[in-house]
Design a protein around this motif. Structure first.
Motif, PDB file in Angstrom:
ATOM      1  N   ASN A 106     -10.028   1.859  13.786  1.00 29.64           N
ATOM      2  CA  ASN A 106     -10.236   1.723  12.259  1.00 29.64           C
ATOM      3  C   ASN A 106     -10.303   0.154  11.522  1.00 29.64           C
ATOM      4  OD1 ASN A 106     -12.163   4.610  10.478  1.00 29.64           O
ATOM      5  ND2 ASN A 106      -9.710   5.333  12.113  1.00 29.64           N
ATOM      6  N   PRO A 107     -10.836   0.445  10.022  1.00 25.26           N
ATOM      7  CA  PRO A 107     -11.417  -1.152   9.697  1.00 25.26           C
ATOM      8  C   PRO A 107      -9.580  -2.068   9.092  1.00 25.26           C
ATOM      9  CG  PRO A 107     -12.702   0.398   8.631  1.00 25.26           C
ATOM     10  CD  PRO A 107     -11.806   1.164   9.206  1.00 25.26           C
ATOM     11  N   THR A 108      -8.610  -0.888   8.462  1.00 28.74           N
ATOM     12  CA  THR A 108      -7.098  -1.518   8.749  1.00 28.74           C
ATOM     13  C   THR A 108      -6.522  -0.952   9.962  1.00 28.74           C
ATOM     14  OG1 THR A 108      -6.441   0.510   7.326  1.00 28.74           O
ATOM     15  CG2 THR A 108      -7.618  -1.766   5.719  1.00 28.74           C
ATOM     16  N   GLY A 109      -7.011  -0.809  10.785  1.00 24.72           N
ATOM     17  CA  GLY A 109      -6.212  -0.813  11.631  1.00 24.72           C
ATOM     18  C   GLY A 109      -5.428   0.632  11.547  1.00 24.72           C
ATOM     19  N   SER A 110      -5.377   1.857  10.909  1.00 26.23           N
ATOM     20  CA  SER A 110      -5.138   3.203  11.035  1.00 26.23           C
ATOM     21  C   SER A 110      -6.455   3.973  10.870  1.00 26.23           C
ATOM     22  CB  SER A 110      -3.861   3.445  10.558  1.00 26.23           C
ATOM     23  OG  SER A 110      -4.146   3.917   9.149  1.00 26.23           O
ATOM     24  N   PHE A 111      -5.995   5.408  11.346  1.00 24.41           N
ATOM     25  CA  PHE A 111      -6.590   6.342  10.373  1.00 24.41           C
ATOM     26  C   PHE A 111      -6.556   7.138   9.030  1.00 24.41           C
ATOM     27  CE2 PHE A 111      -3.630  10.148   9.785  1.00 24.41           C
ATOM     28  CZ  PHE A 111      -2.383   9.808  10.119  1.00 24.41           C
ATOM     29  N   LYS A 112      -5.745   5.926   8.778  1.00 27.89           N
ATOM     30  CA  LYS A 112      -6.467   6.585   7.158  1.00 27.89           C
ATOM     31  C   LYS A 112      -7.141   5.861   6.232  1.00 27.89           C
ATOM     32  CE  LYS A 112      -1.279   7.781   6.662  1.00 27.89           C
ATOM     33  NZ  LYS A 112      -1.065   8.589   7.169  1.00 27.89           N
ATOM     34  N   ASP A 113      -8.336   5.050   7.347  1.00 22.75           N
ATOM     35  CA  ASP A 113      -9.428   4.476   5.968  1.00 22.75           C
ATOM     36  C   ASP A 113     -10.670   5.813   6.443  1.00 22.75           C
ATOM     37  OD1 ASP A 113      -7.652   1.935   6.266  1.00 22.75           O
ATOM     38  OD2 ASP A 113      -9.285   1.819   8.468  1.00 22.75           O
ATOM     39  N   ARG A 114     -10.332   6.968   6.627  1.00 22.95           N
ATOM     40  CA  ARG A 114     -11.011   7.744   6.852  1.00 22.95           C
ATOM     41  C   ARG A 114     -10.958   8.353   5.638  1.00 22.95           C
ATOM     42  NH1 ARG A 114     -14.022   9.947  11.815  1.00 22.95           N
ATOM     43  NH2 ARG A 114     -12.874   8.457  13.706  1.00 22.95           N
ATOM     44  N   GLY A 115      -9.505   8.857   5.558  1.00 23.70           N
ATOM     45  CA  GLY A 115      -8.958   9.414   3.681  1.00 23.70           C
ATOM     46  C   GLY A 115      -9.621   9.138   2.905  1.00 23.70           C
ATOM     47  N   MET A 116      -9.045   7.714   2.793  1.00 24.32           N
ATOM     48  CA  MET A 116      -9.054   6.805   1.669  1.00 24.32           C
ATOM     49  C   MET A 116     -10.449   5.932   1.284  1.00 24.32           C
ATOM     50  SD  MET A 116      -6.093   5.601   0.224  1.00 24.32           S
ATOM     51  CE  MET A 116      -4.818   6.084   1.473  1.00 24.32           C
ATOM     52  N   THR A 117     -11.777   6.128   2.430  1.00 24.60           N
ATOM     53  CA  THR A 117     -13.055   5.488   2.385  1.00 24.60           C
ATOM     54  C   THR A 117     -13.008   6.752   0.656  1.00 24.60           C
ATOM     55  OG1 THR A 117     -15.168   5.352   1.930  1.00 24.60           O
ATOM     56  CG2 THR A 117     -14.190   6.835   3.403  1.00 24.60           C
ATOM     57  N   VAL A 118     -12.664   8.274   1.182  1.00 23.07           N
ATOM     58  CA  VAL A 118     -13.406   9.100  -0.105  1.00 23.07           C
ATOM     59  C   VAL A 118     -12.433   9.158  -1.416  1.00 23.07           C
ATOM     60  CG1 VAL A 118     -13.656  12.213   0.366  1.00 23.07           C
ATOM     61  CG2 VAL A 118     -14.032  10.934   1.990  1.00 23.07           C
ATOM     62  N   GLY A 119     -11.130   9.102  -0.915  1.00 27.75           N
ATOM     63  CA  GLY A 119      -9.891   8.695  -2.376  1.00 27.75           C
ATOM     64  C   GLY A 119     -10.764   8.330  -2.861  1.00 27.75           C
ATOM     65  N   ILE A 120     -10.406   6.997  -1.770  1.00 29.85           N
ATOM     66  CA  ILE A 120     -11.017   5.963  -3.141  1.00 29.85           C
ATOM     67  C   ILE A 120     -12.413   5.804  -3.963  1.00 29.85           C
ATOM     68  CG2 ILE A 120     -11.964   2.930  -3.520  1.00 29.85           C
ATOM     69  CD1 ILE A 120      -9.507   3.545  -3.420  1.00 29.85           C
ATOM     70  N   SER A 121     -13.736   6.691  -3.261  1.00 29.64           N
ATOM     71  CA  SER A 121     -14.951   6.746  -3.993  1.00 29.64           C
ATOM     72  C   SER A 121     -14.340   7.798  -4.861  1.00 29.64           C
ATOM     73  CB  SER A 121     -15.754   7.253  -2.946  1.00 29.64           C
ATOM     74  OG  SER A 121     -16.021   7.043  -1.796  1.00 29.64           O
ATOM     75  N   GLU A 122     -13.686   8.620  -5.106  1.00 30.36           N
ATOM     76  CA  GLU A 122     -14.141  10.045  -5.985  1.00 30.36           C
ATOM     77  C   GLU A 122     -12.991   9.104  -6.612  1.00 30.36           C
ATOM     78  OE1 GLU A 122     -14.888  12.372  -6.294  1.00 30.36           O
ATOM     79  OE2 GLU A 122     -13.168  13.499  -8.200  1.00 30.36           O
ATOM     80  N   ALA A 123     -12.017   8.760  -6.707  1.00 29.65           N
ATOM     81  CA  ALA A 123     -11.410   7.708  -7.986  1.00 29.65           C
ATOM     82  C   ALA A 123     -12.286   6.687  -8.422  1.00 29.65           C
ATOM     83  CB  ALA A 123     -10.394   6.732  -7.400  1.00 29.65           C
ATOM     84  N   ARG A 124     -13.479   6.209  -8.126  1.00 28.67           N
ATOM     85  CA  ARG A 124     -14.689   5.175  -8.464  1.00 28.67           C
ATOM     86  C   ARG A 124     -15.500   6.874  -9.326  1.00 28.67           C
ATOM     87  NH1 ARG A 124     -17.365   1.224  -5.359  1.00 28.67           N
ATOM     88  NH2 ARG A 124     -18.782   0.908  -7.224  1.00 28.67           N
ATOM     89  N   ARG A 125     -15.021   7.945  -9.130  1.00 27.53           N
ATOM     90  CA  ARG A 125     -16.092   8.710  -9.383  1.00 27.53           C
ATOM     91  C   ARG A 125     -15.297   9.035 -10.892  1.00 27.53           C
ATOM     92  NH1 ARG A 125     -17.209  14.361 -10.351  1.00 27.53           N
ATOM     93  NH2 ARG A 125     -15.176  14.663  -9.614  1.00 27.53           N
ATOM     94  N   LEU A 126     -14.469   8.976 -10.336  1.00 27.10           N
ATOM     95  CA  LEU A 126     -12.945   9.719 -12.084  1.00 27.10           C
ATOM     96  C   LEU A 126     -12.826   8.804 -13.124  1.00 27.10           C
ATOM     97  CD1 LEU A 126     -11.277  11.167  -9.831  1.00 27.10           C
ATOM     98  CD2 LEU A 126     -12.575  13.127 -11.780  1.00 27.10           C
ATOM     99  N   GLY A 127     -13.619   7.164 -12.933  1.00 24.67           N
ATOM    100  CA  GLY A 127     -13.182   6.255 -13.710  1.00 24.67           C
ATOM    101  C   GLY A 127     -11.894   6.166 -13.965  1.00 24.67           C
ATOM    102  N   ALA A 128     -11.103   6.047 -12.460  1.00 28.65           N
ATOM    103  CA  ALA A 128      -9.821   5.874 -12.512  1.00 28.65           C
ATOM    104  C   ALA A 128      -9.149   4.598 -12.685  1.00 28.65           C
ATOM    105  CB  ALA A 128      -9.120   6.447 -11.337  1.00 28.65           C
ATOM    106  N   ARG A 129      -8.238   3.901 -13.092  1.00 29.10           N
ATOM    107  CA  ARG A 129      -8.713   2.427 -12.970  1.00 29.10           C
ATOM    108  C   ARG A 129      -6.940   2.172 -12.058  1.00 29.10           C
ATOM    109  NH1 ARG A 129     -10.345   0.377 -18.461  1.00 29.10           N
ATOM    110  NH2 ARG A 129      -8.716  -1.267 -18.273  1.00 29.10           N
ATOM    111  N   VAL A 130      -5.720   2.739 -12.308  1.00 26.63           N
ATOM    112  CA  VAL A 130      -5.131   2.855 -11.372  1.00 26.63           C
ATOM    113  C   VAL A 130      -4.184   3.333 -10.345  1.00 26.63           C
ATOM    114  CG1 VAL A 130      -2.066   2.027 -10.802  1.00 26.63           C
ATOM    115  CG2 VAL A 130      -3.481   1.695 -13.140  1.00 26.63           C
TER     116      VAL A 130
END
Ligand code: F0G
Length: 429
Positions: A106-130
């Motif tokens: 995966n792009p950063t070298g572990s399976f974590k990227d699969r969950g992170m793309t979804v989590g960060i995309s959702e963070a953007r949908r929710l308007g999270a800042r941090v």
């Protein structure tokens, strides 16, 4: 919205949003309505170069986050990881039909990227800042990278001196604010949950149900690569138990929508020194007793895994097992994975060491079809690799060492060294 949050403890439902725990304290999982899923679409998207469906996560968007507007998606892209087989590995494990799925690709070298793309995309949908996480290193590296791509601030909590250098380097380089805790991962996990609740960070550990949705795609992609034919066993390293939970959920959903007839069995493998889930399993207990963790596999050095309840559900639902392996077994298995030209970080090799043990104890039949998941890249933790080969790992006697030899800049010195290499090879064979 066709997706809801549902408490895994009491069953209460909530609309999807910023809440990550039920009022009863239980973890939430995403519940989808799959009525409109058209399965041929996943195969049609294979090989596509179009954002976001060229990602091995978003190719399965209808099973992950069906209603998410594509404009919110942050993808590098992830997934599309390969399956490997090698004679050395088959002989070592004692299984004739053995493949390794390498999530370290995966792009950063572990399976974590699969969950992170979804989590960060959702963070953007929710308007999270941090965004924030606690980590043994890979989650922080992944979160830091995806936060940077999304333009969000990122705070990570890591146990001081306990994460591998490659992971710390990534996390700093991608610009996350790093808080090194004087404590272990479990302390960091505790404090990040409090800090997120009090300070309004959007928490992106696997307590976040969207991380699990992304990690389900390891299973979707694996089955797609096999023409939707399940193996007999899927063997996975187990730390905080996010992956074990995600795999169980993926398999339950595939069965529910009729894509697989037969359930593969899940085997979750813990390090002997960080084995609270294994102990719960062998003792048949209904609640996890935390332990003080100690293992060379720093990624899974976890004594109080947050997702044990949903992981237990996954093991039970698939007729699976939980096993433990020693640091010696982990590092020797890693040496064989590395020597086969595939390579992985120590925690990843727990799956291969676990498969070997399950074959030896007769739980896995040598003729069964086995897939081991490799969770992280070899270069994440070069120290442990070099220390293994030079015999400098405390309490471990390398069965497959490959020592470098110092030479003078003279041909005779080269010849001497080659003789020594030849002798070593003779002794080993
Ligand atoms: N393998 C690697 C390489 C990991 O980084 C982790 C977890 C695991 C296995 C265990 O997976 O937690 O889903 O059971 N790493 C987390 C982190 C804890 O912070 O990077 P799990």
């Amino acid at each position: 919205m066709s997706s809801m949050f549902r408490c895994i403890k009491c069953g209460r439902r909530y609309p999807i949003g910023t809440r990550l725990r039920c009022e009863c304290g239980g973890l939430l999982e995403v519940e989808h309505e799959f009525a409109s899923v058209n399965l041929t679409v996943f195969d049609r998207r294979l090989g596509s170069s179009a954002h976001p469906y060229h990602s091995g996560v978003w190719r399965f968007k209808e099973l992950v986050h069906p209603d998410l507007d594509e404009a919110h998606i942050v993808s590098r892209p992830e997934g599309n990881t390969n399956l490997y087989a090698h004679r050395l590995l088959e002989e070592y494990v004692g299984a004739r039909r053995l493949a390794l799925k390498h999530e370290g690709e995966n792009p950063t070298g572990s399976f974590k990227d699969r969950g992170m793309t979804v989590g960060i995309s959702e963070a953007r949908r929710l308007g999270a800042r941090v965004v924030a996480c606690a980590s043994t290193g890979n989650t922080s590296a992944s979160l830091a990278a995806y936060a940077a791509q999304a333009g969000l601030s990122c705070v990570v909590f890591i146990p001081e001196g306990e994460i591998a250098y490659g992971k710390l380097a990534q996390t700093l380089a991608y610009g996350a604010k790093v808080l090194q805790m004087r404590g272990n991962f479990d302390d960091a996990m505790h404090i990040v949950q409090r800090a997120s609740a009090e300070l309004g960070f959007y928490l992106l550990n696997s307590v976040n149900p969207w991380r699990i949705e992304g990690q389900k795609t390891i299973i979707f992609e694996l089955l797609q690569q096999r023409g939707w034919r399940p193996p007999d066993w899927i063997v996975v390293p187990a730390g905080n138990l996010g992956n074990t939970s995600a795999f169980g959920k993926a398999l339950r959903e595939l069965e529910a929508i009729g894509l697989i007839g037969e359930m593969p069995r899940l085997a979750a493998i813990q390090a002997e020194g960080a084995n609270p889930f294994y102990r719960l399993w062998v003792k048949g207990e209904e609640a996890l007793t935390p332990a003080k963790p100690k293992t060379v596999a720093s990624a899974i050095k976890i004594g109080a895994p947050v997702s044990w309840r949903r992981a237990l559900k996954a093991i039970r639902a698939t007729g699976g097992v939980v096993e433990q392996v020693s640091d010696q077994e982990i590092m020797d298995a890693k040496a064989v994975v590395d020597r086969s030209g595939v390579g992985c970080e120590p925690a990843s090799a727990a799956s291969v060491a676990g498969a070997k043990k399950l074959v030896e104890t007769g739980v896995i039949d040598p003729g069964e079809d086995v897939v081991c998941i490799l969770t992280g890249n070899l270069l994440k933790d070069p120290d442990s690799t070099i220390c293994y080969h030079t015999g400098a790992l405390d309490g471990i006697t390398p069965r497959f060492p490959n020592q470098p030899h110092a030479i003078e800049p003279e041909l005779s010195s080269v010849q001497e060294a080659l003789c020594r290499f030849a002798n070593e090879d003779r002794i080993r064979s």
